[in-house]
Write a protein that holds these residues in place. Structure first.
Motif, PDB file in Angstrom:
ATOM      1  N   GLY A  51       5.687  -3.444  -2.067  1.00 24.74           N
ATOM      2  CA  GLY A  51       6.181  -4.543  -2.881  1.00 24.74           C
ATOM      3  C   GLY A  51       5.571  -5.874  -2.476  1.00 24.74           C
ATOM      4  O   GLY A  51       5.298  -6.728  -3.322  1.00 24.74           O
ATOM      5  N   GLN A  52       5.326  -6.063  -1.175  1.00 25.70           N
ATOM      6  CA  GLN A  52       4.703  -7.292  -0.696  1.00 25.70           C
ATOM      7  C   GLN A  52       3.281  -7.448  -1.241  1.00 25.70           C
ATOM      8  O   GLN A  52       2.776  -8.561  -1.335  1.00 25.70           O
ATOM      9  CB  GLN A  52       4.688  -7.323   0.838  1.00 25.70           C
ATOM     10  N   LEU A  53       2.651  -6.328  -1.587  1.00 21.28           N
ATOM     11  CA  LEU A  53       1.302  -6.366  -2.164  1.00 21.28           C
ATOM     12  C   LEU A  53       1.318  -6.210  -3.682  1.00 21.28           C
ATOM     13  O   LEU A  53       0.268  -6.052  -4.305  1.00 21.28           O
ATOM     14  CB  LEU A  53       0.422  -5.275  -1.539  1.00 21.28           C
ATOM     15  N   GLY A  54       2.510  -6.239  -4.276  1.00 17.08           N
ATOM     16  CA  GLY A  54       2.618  -6.147  -5.725  1.00 17.08           C
ATOM     17  C   GLY A  54       2.484  -4.743  -6.273  1.00 17.08           C
ATOM     18  O   GLY A  54       2.212  -4.576  -7.467  1.00 17.08           O
ATOM     19  N   LEU A  55       2.679  -3.735  -5.425  1.00 15.82           N
ATOM     20  CA  LEU A  55       2.563  -2.338  -5.855  1.00 15.82           C
ATOM     21  C   LEU A  55       3.931  -1.730  -6.115  1.00 15.82           C
ATOM     22  O   LEU A  55       4.935  -2.142  -5.517  1.00 15.82           O
ATOM     23  CB  LEU A  55       1.840  -1.515  -4.785  1.00 15.82           C
TER      24      LEU A  55
END
Length: 128
Positions: A51-55
């Motif tokens: 989630g921190q990488l937008g996945l």
């Protein structure tokens, strides 16, 4: 600590922090932190980092495809590889003293890849 890493900003959540710069203004940050217990478990941690990488989150059956074992002395841990294309994250988790120790490098994908061997050697050198 690799010689091309510089000390990063102090934080109440981090035991240590480093920065590394690469060519073409690429950068990556290395964070070392410790939290009690397993902090939700492997899958929850992986999905938080994704989630921190937008996945999007992954399913339990996908965990084996992005993890590998690592050892620091006699401590057995896990390395997670999260590739979001332009950004990438490697996280090594080592259990010690009732805590989960997290060693995380996050940044531009090519630089994280270039620092992978140095990062893993850093984690393997840890002595508690």
């Amino acid at each position: 600590v690799p010689t091309n890493w510089t000390a990063g900003a102090a934080s109440s959540m981090r035991v240590a922090s480093f920065n590394v710069a690469g060519d073409d203004k690429q950068s990556a940050e290395i964070a070392v932190s410790a939290f009690p217990g397993d902090v939700g478990g492997t899958l929850a941690n992986i999905n938080r980092w994704r989630g921190q990488l937008g996945l999007d989150p992954i399913k339990p059956e996908d965990v084996a495809g992005i993890t590998a074992p690592i050892e620091a002395g006699d401590i057995k841990g896990t390395v997670v590889n999260i590739d979001a294309g332009a950004k990438r994250m490697l996280v090594a988790t080592l259990p010690h003293g009732g805590n989960s120790w997290f060693f995380k490098i996050t940044g531009d994908g090519p630089l994280v890849e270039a620092q992978k061997a140095a990062f893993l050697e850093f984690v393997k050198s840890v002595k508690f």
